[in-house]
Scaffold this active site. Structure first.
Site, PDB file in Angstrom:
ATOM      1  N   ARG A  15       0.822  -1.210   0.000  1.00 38.65           N
ATOM      2  CA  ARG A  15       0.000   0.000   0.000  1.00 38.65           C
ATOM      3  C   ARG A  15       0.852   1.254   0.000  1.00 38.65           C
ATOM      4  O   ARG A  15       1.530   1.548   0.985  1.00 38.65           O
ATOM      5  CB  ARG A  15      -0.915   0.003   1.228  1.00 38.65           C
ATOM      6  N   GLY A  16       0.872   1.953  -1.078  1.00 40.04           N
ATOM      7  CA  GLY A  16       1.318   3.309  -1.242  1.00 40.04           C
ATOM      8  C   GLY A  16       2.600   3.799  -0.612  1.00 40.04           C
ATOM      9  O   GLY A  16       3.464   3.046  -0.213  1.00 40.04           O
ATOM     10  N   ARG A  20       6.686   2.605   0.975  1.00 40.72           N
ATOM     11  CA  ARG A  20       7.791   2.712   0.022  1.00 40.72           C
ATOM     12  C   ARG A  20       9.104   3.144   0.659  1.00 40.72           C
ATOM     13  O   ARG A  20      10.150   2.981   0.055  1.00 40.72           O
ATOM     14  CB  ARG A  20       7.428   3.696  -1.092  1.00 40.72           C
ATOM     15  N   GLU A  83      -5.040  -6.448  -6.694  1.00 42.41           N
ATOM     16  CA  GLU A  83      -3.791  -7.212  -6.746  1.00 42.41           C
ATOM     17  C   GLU A  83      -3.899  -8.468  -5.903  1.00 42.41           C
ATOM     18  O   GLU A  83      -3.516  -9.560  -6.350  1.00 42.41           O
ATOM     19  CB  GLU A  83      -2.618  -6.369  -6.239  1.00 42.41           C
TER      20      GLU A  83
END
Length: 161
Positions: A15-16, A20, A83
């Site tokens: 998730r986003g 990251r 996904e």
């Protein structure tokens, strides 16, 4: 059925931006440093607006292993849920290896769609039912639970390997 040629060794689903820069970045870097070809959901496919289910399934089906990193907010993203549904479908259909990471979430909440995993799942459309099934299925797979480790050392409770 003939096996599809692989493009990557591992497909990471996460998730986003929150993921990251922390855990996902370190996992991604370690895999690359070990010579593993990694496809992240943010770089293997075209820009999100152009992504389609066909390209998603194509990318996932050509990886040897899928690693969904289930974190807070994962279920609030319809793209993450798509996904995950594609990953679980490949697992059922093709025996895709799936190694989930449950990152700062309670697996019981995930499987029963409580807490962080309840808010987005209230309606009963066919698509939402598919996502609910994918969340329930991934919760049943033995995976890595972040709360069970401390500095890379396995904790005493909650290990699901």
């Amino acid at each position: 059925m003939e096996a599809l040629p692989t493009c990557y060794d591992v497909f990471l689903s996460f998730r986003g931006a929150y993921d990251r820069t922390g855990f996902v970045y370190h996992l991604y870097k370690r895999l690359l440093d070990s010579g593993v070809r990694v496809s992240r959901n943010d770089c293997a496919l075209p820009v999100r607006k152009e992504k389609g289910t066909e390209q998603l399934v194509w990318a996932i089906s050509r990886c040897k292993i899928a690693i969904p990193i289930i974190s807070r907010g994962y279920a609030s993203s319809t793209w993450c849920l798509e996904e995950l549904a594609a990953i679980m479908d490949c697992r059922r259909r093709d025996d895709k290896l799936v190694f989930p990471v449950f990152y700062n979430v309670d697996v019981v909440d995930l499987g029963r769609r409580r807490g962080d995993f309840d808010d987005e799942m209230k309606c009963s459309s066919e698509e939402v039912l598919k996502w609910q099934e994918a969340l329930t299925s991934v919760a049943r797979i033995r995976g890595w639970i972040s709360q069970s480790t401390a500095d890379g050392i396995w904790g005493k409770v909650g290990i699901k390997l």
